[in-house]
Design a protein around this motif. Structure first.
Motif, PDB file in Angstrom:
ATOM      1  N   ASP A 130       0.816  -1.215   0.000  1.00  0.00           N
ATOM      2  CA  ASP A 130       0.000   0.000   0.000  1.00  0.00           C
ATOM      3  C   ASP A 130       0.851   1.268   0.000  1.00  0.00           C
ATOM      4  OD1 ASP A 130       0.545  -1.159   2.443  1.00  0.00           O
ATOM      5  OD2 ASP A 130      -1.531  -1.050   3.185  1.00  0.00           O
ATOM      6  N   TRP A 131       1.970   1.254   0.777  1.00  0.00           N
ATOM      7  CA  TRP A 131       2.802   2.466   0.806  1.00  0.00           C
ATOM      8  C   TRP A 131       3.411   2.722  -0.578  1.00  0.00           C
ATOM      9  CZ3 TRP A 131       7.795   2.842  -0.688  1.00  0.00           C
ATOM     10  CH2 TRP A 131       8.568   1.671  -0.732  1.00  0.00           C
ATOM     11  N   GLU A 132       3.734   1.646  -1.329  1.00  0.00           N
ATOM     12  CA  GLU A 132       4.297   1.830  -2.673  1.00  0.00           C
ATOM     13  C   GLU A 132       3.267   2.445  -3.615  1.00  0.00           C
ATOM     14  OE1 GLU A 132       7.264  -1.545  -4.071  1.00  0.00           O
ATOM     15  OE2 GLU A 132       5.596  -2.417  -2.936  1.00  0.00           O
ATOM     16  N   ILE A 133       2.034   2.004  -3.480  1.00  0.00           N
ATOM     17  CA  ILE A 133       0.974   2.525  -4.349  1.00  0.00           C
ATOM     18  C   ILE A 133       0.724   4.002  -4.047  1.00  0.00           C
ATOM     19  CG2 ILE A 133      -1.502   2.345  -4.862  1.00  0.00           C
ATOM     20  CD1 ILE A 133      -1.183  -0.728  -4.462  1.00  0.00           C
ATOM     21  N   ILE A 134       0.644   4.318  -2.746  1.00  0.00           N
ATOM     22  CA  ILE A 134       0.382   5.713  -2.369  1.00  0.00           C
ATOM     23  C   ILE A 134       1.565   6.602  -2.742  1.00  0.00           C
ATOM     24  CG2 ILE A 134       0.053   7.249  -0.371  1.00  0.00           C
ATOM     25  CD1 ILE A 134      -1.730   4.874   0.745  1.00  0.00           C
ATOM     26  N   SER A 135       2.791   6.110  -2.491  1.00  0.00           N
ATOM     27  CA  SER A 135       3.975   6.900  -2.853  1.00  0.00           C
ATOM     28  C   SER A 135       4.091   7.053  -4.368  1.00  0.00           C
ATOM     29  CB  SER A 135       5.246   6.246  -2.301  1.00  0.00           C
ATOM     30  OG  SER A 135       5.311   6.442  -0.911  1.00  0.00           O
TER      31      SER A 135
END
Lengths: 309, 124
Positions: free
Chosen positions: A276-281
């Motif tokens: 999820d952090w990769e998608i948001i970033s």
């Protein structure tokens, strides 16, 4: 255990109350009536922490156990015996309001869960020894929040929280109210629903209603690891690695001894999925929101731990 | 604190001992800081803090209460695309009391139409 049908849990319960559907509120009111009427509540606690108790006392006067028997089908003697057990078990009582008791209509939303917590409040249990200590309660700083990186939007929210529904909690918001958005001529803004925790379409009772409501949105993104109804109805699906295959952001657990914890992935992600952090970033990078554009999980964790001492 | 502090157990406690609150040290997230029987927020939104009980009518003939539960096969929406589980339980079927179903001439697995309020759905 209070339920409208016998099930496995009910066969294990010391007390099982098979109540008539939709009469939970009557049951709760009669319990409050008995606690107050028979002086089985914690007066010292109530004096300190419950405001307007007299109003409650006045309000529950007609809601006697005899009256409740006609509504719920539970004999008054059983209810009274249960109330005495509650009083004797003090302070080891947890009253779970149940799932889906806050459904359908706004007035009912307020009734069942709030009356469920009242017997505990009257026994002086609310908030005491409860596992809800935050880092600040033990003199520590909490994890740095991503949400503080940008100013809070000031526009009216699409779900009506804060203006149409001033009494709703702004945290969870109201996904079902979002469906009324198409009738609004106000700026459109809603908080995102949790990418992993919520299957939004399930907030609507009937699939045809979900479809209609989803169509009223300009564009719907799903960040998800499952091909749920919500993903099915979305315009764009960003596939999320399942939890064993993704690095997670640090989390804080409140409790008698609050702590931070990390969850590492147990296996490399398969297929075209991301954390999820990769998608948001990744989205942030492309949208020019540099403060949220982290390059690695380590960078995310360092940010979260800044200032925690 | 750095991520290295998490290496041993995956967690970092923030206090040595559990903290119990005394009865006079509680806090509630309400305007008055107490458990509120009467909420100004609700009252000013035109909603009563204490809602009068409305008696629940008994269902008329051919009217039923609808309820739902969990099943041991699927987990919310997460498993609907799992072929093996889908084979086990391809559809969320409607259950009706056997005797009532027989008296209405409905056979097991038959398609029925259910109506509630303004909505109509077909279900098996």
């Amino acid at each position: 255990m209070i339920d409208i049908r016998a099930n496995i849990s009910s066969t294990k319960a010391h007390n099982f109350f098979l109540i008539r559907p939709k009469t939970d509120y009557a049951f709760n009111l009669a319990v409050i009536h008995a606690l107050l009427n028979q002086d089985l509540y914690d007066r010292a606690f109530a004096d300190l922490w419950i405001s307007d108790l007299k109003a409650l006392q006045q309000f529950v006067k007609p809601y006697t156990p005899e009256w409740a028997e006609k509504e719920t089908g539970i004999e008054k003697e059983r209810l009274l015996a249960f109330v005495r057990e509650l009083a004797e078990a003090k302070p080891a009582v947890v009253w779970h309001p149940g799932w889906m008791t806050a459904d359908t209509w706004i007035p009912s939303i307020l009734s069942v869960p709030s009356t469920s917590s009242m017997p505990c409040s009257l026994r002086g249990l609310q908030g005491r020894d409860a596992p809800d200590q935050h880092p600040s309660d033990v003199g520590r700083k909490g994890l740095k929040k991503f949400v503080d990186l940008y100013p809070k939007p000031q526009e009216k929210r699409a779900d009506g929280v804060g203006w149409r529904y001033p009494h709703f909690d702004s945290g969870p918001g109201s996904s079902t109210s979002d469906s009324k958005r198409s009738t609004l001529k106000t700026p459109i803004l809603s908080r995102p629903t949790s990418p992993t925790g919520t299957t939004l379409s399930w907030a609507f009772r009937i699939l045809s209603l979900s479809r209609r409501s989803f169509r009223s949105w300009i564009c719907w993104f799903s960040v998800t690891f499952s091909w749920s109804d919500t993903a099915w109805l979305s315009d764009v699906v960003l596939p999320l690695s399942p939890y064993l295959e993704r690095e997670s952001i640090l989390a804080s657990k409140n409790g008698l001894k609050p702590y931070f914890f990390v969850r590492h992935r147990a296996a490399e992600p398969r297929f075209d999925t991301r954390s999820d952090w990769e998608i948001i970033s990744g989205l942030s990078k492309r949208l020019g929101l540099d403060a949220l554009a982290f390059n690695s999980a380590e960078e995310v964790w360092s940010f979260q731990l800044e200032g925690t001492g | 604190m750095t991520i290295r502090d998490f290496e041993a157990t995956g967690m970092v406690p923030l206090s040595k001992d559990p903290k119990y609150r005394k009865v006079n040290e509680l806090k509630f997230k309400t305007p008055s800081g107490k458990i509120e029987v009467i909420s100004k927020k609700l009252e000013s939104a035109g909603l009563p803090s204490l809602k009068l009980y409305e008696p629940v009518a008994k269902p008329a003939d051919a009217q039923f209460r609808i309820t739902f539960g969990r099943c041991a096969v699927h987990t919310q929406g997460h498993t609907v695309n799992n072929a093996m589980l889908s084979k086990e339980m391809p559809e969320n079927v409607l259950w009706l009391n056997t005797k009532v179903g027989q008296s209405m001439g409905i056979a097991d697995g038959e398609l029925v139409e259910i109506t509630g309020g303004k909505n109509t759905e077909e279900s098996r």
